[in-house]
Write an enzyme that holds these catalytic residues in place. Structure first.
Site: not given
Length: 379
Positions: A3, A5, A44, A79-80, A146, A180, A182
């Site tokens: 994650d 991002h 992610d 998923n993002h 994830h 997923d 955090h």
């Protein structure tokens, strides 16, 4: 790690976009310093399914450090960032700086077999095939996923029970590395070690724990996970309550009690309305050298008597809109999204991703978990 991002312009700030990239780079540097044999990323990598070119380039530049150190980088799709067809992780893989995990084991030192399953939408979950290729004998097996699984995710936030995965995988898993969620949490279930590494940067103000990356030390059938904290930017929440007659001096006085320099500052305004605007407060915070400032104005406005609305031939605007939409024969999901945008106060930063996820799940459900047919247009 998980994650990261990359590209997240949190609170509309380019400073935060850089912070997310810096945290990813710090985690990569930590792996190089520890002379690890591989880096795994559980989804992610990017914040959106269409990252900007500068974010892609920064990612590749950072991963090149691993190439120079002869350390492979293995990842899955979260998923993002998930797209309906080819993934950006595939594109990065063409540069030789990363490799996307799948159901075939990637062997590390001929001792560890690592697998990956990308993020699965809710409608496709029960039909998903969790079959993995058999690993070589006497290897330590790790599956990367994830998903929000309970445990270790609290039941309130989980999407599926952990047992769903462990019962449906056809091989004996020694470990399940997840993304997923955090926060860094873990458990042991059916003899399998299960954990979330957590995100490398704070994606929300309520993510108060230190961000970290996990160092996995594997010796035979034994795995030890050690966390390393990352030096990320600190958050500060400030509440300013206004009484009748309070003005700029009151706001300045409250801000002077806090050290805001270099921080992400979230200010909440409560109490009575005043001549001090949210913009005034934000400017005052930034003048004190905060890195980023967001102001939530929750002060009450004047009371308005709406018991007697307009009379005569004037109709509700919403009613007119809904009548026009009814003529267009839109799908239920399109009507729902339109109504939310029109009638609710939606958060710009997360709403687009939420809608995209909703549309993706609807497509998967409509086509029995398969990708929608290619009509030649945009996805």
């Amino acid at each position: 790690m998980s994650d990261t991002h990359l590209g997240n312009r949190q609170y509309g700030s380019d400073v935060r976009r850089e912070d997310f990239a810096d945290a990813f780079e710090e985690a990569i540097d930590y792996g190089i310093e520890e002379d690890v044999h591989a880096v795994i990323h559980t989804g992610d990598l990017f914040d959106t399914r269409d990252p900007r070119l500068p974010d892609l380039n920064r990612c590749i530049d950072i991963l090149q450090k691993l190439v120079d150190a002869d350390i492979p980088f293995y990842g899955i799709v979260g998923n993002h960032e998930r797209k309906m067809d080819d993934q950006y992780l595939d594109l990065i893989g063409r540069t030789g700086t990363a490799e996307r995990l799948d159901r075939t084991p990637r062997l590390i030192n001929d001792e560890v077999a690592v697998y990956g399953i990308d993020a699965v939408t809710k409608p496709a979950w029960h039909a998903k095939d969790f079959t993995l290729e058999e690993p070589p004998a006497d290897t330590f097996t790790i599956l990367c996923m994830h998903q929000l699984l309970e445990p270790p995710v609290p039941e309130l936030f989980a999407e599926h029970p952990l047992s769903d995965v462990l019962d449906r995988v056809n091989i004996d898993l020694d470990a399940l590395a997840l993304g997923d969620y955090h926060e860094s949490v873990g458990t042991v279930e059916q003899g399998t070690k299960v954990w979330y590494a957590g995100s490398t940067e704070r994606c929300a103000v309520d993510e108060t724990a230190e961000r970290c990356a996990s160092l996995l030390e594997i010796d035979g059938e034994s795995l030890t996970r050690r966390e390393s904290e990352l030096d990320t930017r600190s958050f500060l929440q400030v509440s300013i309550e206004f009484a009748e007659g309070d003005g700029h001096a009151h706001a300045e006085d409250v801000l002077d009690r806090h050290e805001v320099a270099g921080r992400v500052v979230i200010v909440t305004l409560t109490g009575e309305s005043s001549t001090v605007t949210a913009r005034d407060v934000r400017e005052a915070v930034m003048e004190r050298d905060a890195a980023v400032c967001r102001v939530n104005d929750e002060r009450g406005g004047p009371e308005i008597d709406i018991s007697e609305g307009p009379t005569g031939e004037i109709e509700s605007v919403d009613r007119l809109i809904e009548e026009k939409l009814a003529e267009r024969n839109l799908s239920d999901i399109a009507v729902d999204i339109e109504k939310r945008v029109r009638t609710e106060k939606v958060a710009p930063s997360g709403f687009a991703d939420e809608v995209t996820e909703q549309l993706t799940e609807a497509q998967a459900e409509a086509f029995d978990g398969e990708a929608a047919p290619n009509t030649g247009g945009d996805e």
